[in-house]
Scaffold this motif. Structure first.
Motif, PDB file in Angstrom:
ATOM      1  N   ASN A   1       1.333  -3.078   1.753  1.00  6.92           N
ATOM      2  CA  ASN A   1       0.408  -2.112   2.331  1.00  6.92           C
ATOM      3  C   ASN A   1       0.483  -0.821   1.521  1.00  6.92           C
ATOM      4  O   ASN A   1       1.473  -0.105   1.585  1.00  6.92           O
ATOM      5  N   THR A   2      -0.541  -0.535   0.738  1.00  6.68           N
ATOM      6  CA  THR A   2      -0.540   0.674  -0.086  1.00  6.68           C
ATOM      7  C   THR A   2      -1.586   1.650   0.454  1.00  6.68           C
ATOM      8  O   THR A   2      -2.340   1.310   1.364  1.00  6.68           O
ATOM      9  N   GLU A   3      -1.647   2.835  -0.120  1.00  7.78           N
ATOM     10  CA  GLU A   3      -2.636   3.820   0.323  1.00  7.78           C
ATOM     11  C   GLU A   3      -4.052   3.348   0.015  1.00  7.78           C
ATOM     12  O   GLU A   3      -5.008   3.739   0.674  1.00  7.78           O
ATOM     13  N   GLN A   4      -4.174   2.484  -0.996  1.00  9.30           N
ATOM     14  CA  GLN A   4      -5.499   1.961  -1.350  1.00  9.30           C
ATOM     15  C   GLN A   4      -5.862   0.719  -0.530  1.00  9.30           C
ATOM     16  O   GLN A   4      -6.890   0.103  -0.774  1.00  9.30           O
ATOM     17  N   GLY A   5      -5.023   0.357   0.414  1.00  7.40           N
ATOM     18  CA  GLY A   5      -5.284  -0.850   1.211  1.00  7.40           C
ATOM     19  C   GLY A   5      -4.255  -1.933   0.903  1.00  7.40           C
ATOM     20  O   GLY A   5      -3.254  -1.683   0.227  1.00  7.40           O
ATOM     21  N   TYR A   6      -4.503  -3.117   1.412  1.00  7.26           N
ATOM     22  CA  TYR A   6      -3.551  -4.212   1.214  1.00  7.26           C
ATOM     23  C   TYR A   6      -3.653  -4.776  -0.203  1.00  7.26           C
ATOM     24  O   TYR A   6      -4.756  -4.998  -0.712  1.00  7.26           O
ATOM     25  N   VAL A   7      -2.510  -5.034  -0.813  1.00  7.18           N
ATOM     26  CA  VAL A   7      -2.476  -5.709  -2.114  1.00  7.18           C
ATOM     27  C   VAL A   7      -1.799  -7.058  -1.908  1.00  7.18           C
ATOM     28  O   VAL A   7      -0.684  -7.117  -1.386  1.00  7.18           O
TER      29      VAL A   7
END
Lengths: 420, 119
Positions: B21-27
């Protein structure tokens, strides 16, 4: 003596689909015989969803899937007898059966479709150490008690074997308020579908112990507990790895066995790898006019595949009744080599193949990034790349008739090979 | 940044997914196709399941009527819905598809009969 063109033994998904298809193809005089009090077979107790994705393109429960076929059968006025047990079948296609209404009867058929399905391996088959208290059930028996009869089987449960029925029952028991302590699997991999491990075990935090088995059963009247242990590569329990569980119920999901007493009694050859009859491309056994389909031939993963196979059997029977099936008995046999544990059909008469020959097989262990190599004697006819192969997942190979026609060979072989 | 592991259930391959879970969404890593990503995101944002069970039935050919939700319901409501449906007893005859309970716990999902039971 009663007379029918086609007698179908078994009114589960295989028998229903075969009877409907035979009728659609012009056979009028069909009788379906079912030993239970209603048609539908094991589907009636499989109340979970996931049936019919291939056949109906939607996710149905078992009873819904069965009801569609039962309604169709009834609307086509196909005759059936419930509560009726077939006692024996002879090579000349005489069926001996009995029920409380008609008593003992003999039925002469021109063709027979065997659709008796399979049954579960029981505790007696695997020599579990310990006592013999109540509270030890096969997973399917527990499923019937809970889903149809309305009896809960226990409160604290251990499940031996990770076949799909065991996984489904782990979830079912949990939803009904029982505590499922563990699912224990002897092999290094589960015998069930991955999606069932996720939906039935992971969703409810039920631990799965691979390479483990039950080494002791305790209790005099009711089960009081079991001990499990890790096994080594020769499947021997490793001392010091024991885990004790206090439980009142042990479910067994340790495999299914095609039910072939009638088949053998009729003189049909049984394949020791599938425990089902040897069949040809038309799903005909080695006894002329006796066909077989569904789990009585080999245990399928999905009912959709049973339906498809049974429709083929129904079409073949219609051809047989109309004398359109070539009875040229020469042809080739299929053989599983490295990594392939069985292939259905075992014999092929290419004259009876329409456009494609379909082979169904299972591999003996988990493989990644391999290929299936299909050879007619020494000549490679096809190679199929496979990212993933597992014993729990039946493989389906389609071979164009053109690839096999006008060739003179004895054995069609399939083997697993490393990718180049 | 939290990491989670999932097994994709979209197909029999069962890819082992690693979701961050990153700031840009799920990776999502480990998936061999696009469906793995779709599955992982739905599984982590709003996991849902179809619930199947049985209820009591009186005057019928069987003691239990199999039922299911007509669409998936949120996973965290499964046990609450079980509690409700375990109190229900219906009378035969029942037709497959009959609505047994409407709008379970405000989800908009109905409980339906999965088979017919005659008297």
């Amino acid at each position: 003596m009663l007379k029918y063109d086609v007698v179908v033994i078994g009114g589960g998904p295989a028998g229903l689909a075969a009877a409907i298809e035979a009728k659609n193809d012009g056979v009028d005089n069909i009788l379906v015989i079912e030993r239970d009090k209603e048609l539908g077979g094991i589907l009636q107790q499989c109340i979970h969803n996931g049936f019919g994705l291939h056949v109906f393109k939607e996710e149905l429960t078992g009873p819904e899937y069965a009801e569609r076929f039962i309604e169709e059968l009834k609307s086509m006025n196909i005759e059936y007898k419930i509560n009726t047990m077939v006692l024996s079948l002879t090579e000349d296609k005489t069926v001996h059966a009995i029920n409380p209404k008609d008593g003992y009867m003999t039925i002469q058929a021109r063709a027979v479709i065997l659709a008796m399905g399979c049954r579960e391996r029981t505790a007696g088959a695997i020599n579990i150490p310990g006592t013999r208290p109540s509270g030890v059930f096969t997973a399917g028996t527990a499923q019937r008690y809970i889903n149809m009869d309305g009896y809960m089987v226990g409160k604290r449960v251990v499940i031996l074997g990770s076949g799909d029925i065991g996984l489904i029952m782990a979830r079912r028991l949990t939803l009904e308020g029982a505590k499922v302590l563990a699912v224990v699997e002897l092999m290094p991999f589960s015998g069930g579908l991955t999606r069932n491990i996720v939906q039935c075990l992971d969703d409810y935090n039920i631990p799965l112990y691979l390479n483990h088995t039950v080494i002791n059963v305790k209790g005099n009247h009711r089960l009081e507990g079991v001990t499990i242990a890790k096994v080594d590569d020769k499947k021997r329990p490793i001392p010091g790895t024991e885990i004790d569980y206090d439980c009142d119920t042990l479910l067994l999901s340790i495999g299914l066995i095609p039910e072939n007493e009638l088949t053998a009694g009729a003189g049909a050859e049984i394949d020791l790898r599938t425990s089902g009859p040897v069949v040809n491309e038309s799903m005909e056994t080695t006894v002329e006019g006796v066909f077989a389909c569904g789990n009585v031939v080999h245990v399928h993963d999905l009912v959709d595949f049973v339906t498809e196979e049974s429709k083929r059997a129904g079409r073949s029977v219609a051809k047989y009744i109309k004398n359109q099936l070539s009875n040229n008995r020469t042809g080739f046999e299929t053989k599983g080599l490295e990594g392939v544990s069985y292939i259905v059909p075992q014999k092929v008469n290419i004259d009876n193949v329409d456009k494609n020959l379909e082979l169904f097989l299972r591999v003996s262990k988990v493989y990644n990034h391999v290929k299936l190599v299909i050879k007619a004697d020494q000549e490679t006819v096809k190679e199929i790349k496979k990212r993933h192969l597992a014993p729990g997942e039946m493989e389906h190979i389609i071979l164009a008739k053109a690839l096999l026609e006008d060739k003179n060979f004895k054995n069609l072989t399939v083997e697993v090979k490393e990718e180049d | 940044m939290d990491k989670q592991e999932l097994t994709c259930i979209s197909c029999p391959i069962g890819c082992h997914l690693e979701v961050t879970n990153t700031e840009q969404g799920y990776v999502i890593r480990g998936n061999q196709c696009k469906r793995g990503e779709t599955y992982a995101i739905s599984e982590l944002t709003s996991p849902t399941r179809v619930l199947t069970s049985t209820i009591g039935v009186k005057g019928g050919f069987l003691n239990r009527l199999p039922v299911r939700t007509n669409s998936p319901i949120p996973k965290d409501k499964l046990f609450a819905v079980m509690e409700i449906i375990n109190t229900v007893i219906v009378n035969a005859p029942i037709k497959a598809g009959d609505i047994i309970l409407k709008n379970l716990l405000g989800t908009g999902v109905d409980l339906i009969a999965s088979r017919s039971i005659s008297e």
